[in-house]
Design an enzyme around this catalytic site. Structure first.
Site, PDB file in Angstrom:
ATOM      1  N   ASP A   1       0.909 -40.165   7.960  1.00  0.00           N
ATOM      2  CA  ASP A   1       0.385 -39.074   7.149  1.00  0.00           C
ATOM      3  C   ASP A   1      -1.054 -38.845   7.605  1.00  0.00           C
ATOM      4  OD1 ASP A   1      -0.833 -37.498   5.172  1.00  0.00           O
ATOM      5  OD2 ASP A   1       0.530 -38.212   3.611  1.00  0.00           O
TER       6      ASP A   1
ATOM      7  N   ARG B   1      14.927 -17.960   5.815  1.00  0.00           N
ATOM      8  CA  ARG B   1      15.055 -19.395   5.513  1.00  0.00           C
ATOM      9  C   ARG B   1      15.084 -20.178   6.825  1.00  0.00           C
ATOM     10  NH1 ARG B   1      19.929 -21.250   4.646  1.00  0.00           N
ATOM     11  NH2 ARG B   1      20.487 -19.693   3.085  1.00  0.00           N
TER      12      ARG B   1
ATOM     13  N   LYS C   1      -4.590 -29.425   1.962  1.00  0.00           N
ATOM     14  CA  LYS C   1      -5.911 -30.053   1.924  1.00  0.00           C
ATOM     15  C   LYS C   1      -6.832 -29.476   3.013  1.00  0.00           C
ATOM     16  CE  LYS C   1      -3.683 -32.285  -1.216  1.00  0.00           C
ATOM     17  NZ  LYS C   1      -3.045 -33.574  -1.022  1.00  0.00           N
TER      18      LYS C   1
ATOM     19  N   TYR D   1      -0.118 -42.120  -0.811  1.00  0.00           N
ATOM     20  CA  TYR D   1      -0.273 -41.018  -1.769  1.00  0.00           C
ATOM     21  C   TYR D   1       0.741 -41.196  -2.916  1.00  0.00           C
ATOM     22  CZ  TYR D   1      -0.196 -36.317  -3.651  1.00  0.00           C
ATOM     23  OH  TYR D   1      -0.234 -35.238  -4.493  1.00  0.00           O
TER      24      TYR D   1
HETATM   25  C1  LIG Z   1      -1.795 -34.138  -1.345  1.00  0.00           C
HETATM   26  C2  LIG Z   1      -1.202 -35.127  -0.441  1.00  0.00           C
HETATM   27  C3  LIG Z   1       0.188 -35.159  -0.222  1.00  0.00           C
HETATM   28  C4  LIG Z   1       1.128 -34.222  -0.941  1.00  0.00           C
HETATM   29  O1  LIG Z   1       0.931 -32.912  -0.553  1.00  0.00           O
HETATM   30  P1  LIG Z   1       1.173 -31.617  -1.516  1.00  0.00           P
HETATM   31  O2  LIG Z   1       0.782 -30.499  -0.636  1.00  0.00           O
HETATM   32  O3  LIG Z   1       0.290 -31.789  -2.710  1.00  0.00           O
HETATM   33  O4  LIG Z   1       2.605 -31.624  -1.884  1.00  0.00           O
HETATM   34  C5  LIG Z   1       0.661 -36.090   0.686  1.00  0.00           C
HETATM   35  N1  LIG Z   1      -0.158 -36.955   1.323  1.00  0.00           N
HETATM   36  C6  LIG Z   1      -1.484 -36.953   1.118  1.00  0.00           C
HETATM   37  C7  LIG Z   1      -2.344 -37.940   1.842  1.00  0.00           C
HETATM   38  C8  LIG Z   1      -2.056 -36.056   0.239  1.00  0.00           C
HETATM   39  O5  LIG Z   1      -3.377 -36.070   0.025  1.00  0.00           O
END
Ligand SMILES: *Cc1c(COP(=O)(O)O)cnc(C)c1O
Length: 378
Positions: A172, A48, A197, A100
């Protein structure tokens, strides 16, 4: 070392596995680690808190984003949820209104219950941003390009404005990855990723990251992560390391395909608007050129009617009608229902997220095959 090399070889630290010389970072599927003696540690006590495979991934991400500390989480949302723990009740956060959807859901249902106040605006509008800063504003949370409208925010300009007032800038960077944009170099304090992604790139593993170049913030995040316990497991960390090895190749090829698809869409009689950060004349194009080394491969477009948009989702064959983005497989989504269902309809329409809008994540297939598929679907 240049980014392409870091992607393949990691952060340049000697392999943990010097004894065997393994070229691929081993998967340390161990929950706990032996102590040499009382009061001594190998640096790894319990997974952890620390795990060698996760650490290798974190060091790679810190190197790619030019941070001093990177933390890997089980998803992008887990990363953002951990991040919110550095704030205290009464703190105010300004966030991109095009953020998001999962982030907005977290802020509205969990962060606000915990005493944080979040207001939304177009963070690209510096005049409005300046006016929206309150005495208790602690952070500005940016997504650039934003989802799905590809709005651009000048990260450096926001950082200049915020740092004078001790406000943190959070970016982000999911859509561009450090391959095309390095927010910390532009003045941001914390970078957020959904590693699910582009970083993963294969639509097979969820993960998230926080990266910072402020050691005090890094220390706080480390403490929160080991306490809350949402660090990425060893096997998923390995899959991420494996995915990142080809990040440079994928980002280039996906962008090349995206340009071809954007041009095709611009000329298509059933398409009325195309939103792609790489098209000259798009809002924020000059800012984008200044702060990023590429435009990515996310395209949103508006069709002539709702019927065309909904029909296309059913008719695509090669392109999958599925949530998520950034992988080698091209995906198409319907933002009004999928990512932005929580936003009231008139607010959605005002922002352009109407029932005619589709969002495309362009993969690495042959561009002509993708164009033929879209052409048939439209
Ligand atoms: C998908 C996404 C998230 C969230 O991420 P997860 O891995 O699905 O929890 C946050 N910000 C953006 C821009 C995203 O495309």
């Amino acid at each position: 070392m240049e980014k392409e090399t870091v992607c393949v070889h990691g952060a340049g630290e000697p392999s943990f596995d010097e004894r065997t010389g393994a070229v691929s970072v081993p998967i340390y599927q161990s929950a706990t680690f032996r102590h040499p003696e009382l009061g001594k540690s190998t640096g790894f006590d319990y997974s952890r808190m620390q795990n060698p495979t996760r650490l290798a991934l974190e060091q790679t991400m810190a190197a790619l984003e030019n941070g001093t500390e990177a933390l890997a989480y089980t998803s992008g949302m887990a990363a953002i949820a951990n991040l919110m723990e550095i704030f205290v009740p009464g703190d105010h956060i300004l966030a991109s209104e095009d953020l998001y959807g999962g982030g907005i859901r977290l802020f509205r249902n969990i962060s606000e219950k915990n005493g944080l106040k979040v207001d939304y605006l177009d963070t690209g509008d510096l005049v409005r941003l300046k006016k929206s800063i309150a005495k208790n504003t602690r952070a500005v949370f940016i997504e650039t390009p934003s989802n799905p409208m590809m709005l651009i925010t000048d990260i450096g300009a926001v950082a200049e404005l915020c740092h004078k007032q001790g406000i943190l800038v959070i970016v982000d960077n999911t859509f561009l990855t450090p391959y095309f944009q390095k927010p910390l170099d532009l003045g941001a304090d914390i970078v957020v990723h959904s590693g699910t992604k582009f970083l993963c790139g294969h639509n097979d593993t969820l993960s998230g990251f926080l990266i910072t170049n402020k050691p005090d913030i890094g220390e706080k995040l480390r403490f929160i992560s080991k306490t809350v316990g949402s660090g990425l497991p060893p096997f998923d960390s390995w899959l991420m390391l494996r995915g990142i090895k080809t990040l440079a190749l994928r980002m280039e090829r996906q962008q090349e395909n995206a340009f071809k698809l954007a041009e095709f869409l611009l000329k298509h009689p059933r398409v009325s608007k195309v939103f792609y950060a790489g098209l000259p004349g798009q809002n924020g194009y000059d800012v984008m050129k200044k702060q990023a080394s590429g435009f990515g491969s996310m395209i949103s477009f508006e069709t002539d009617t709702e019927k065309t948009a909904v029909g296309a989702l059913k008719k695509v064959k090669l392109i999958s009608f599925a949530e998520s983005l950034g992988g080698v497989e091209s995906l198409i989504t319907y933002p009004a229902i999928q990512t932005h269902a929580d936003v009231p309809e008139d607010e959605r329409n005002k922002r352009g997220i109407n029932n005619k809008l589709l969002r495309l994540s362009v993969g690495i297939e042959n561009a002509d095959d993708l164009i033929a598929d879209l052409n048939g679907a439209l």
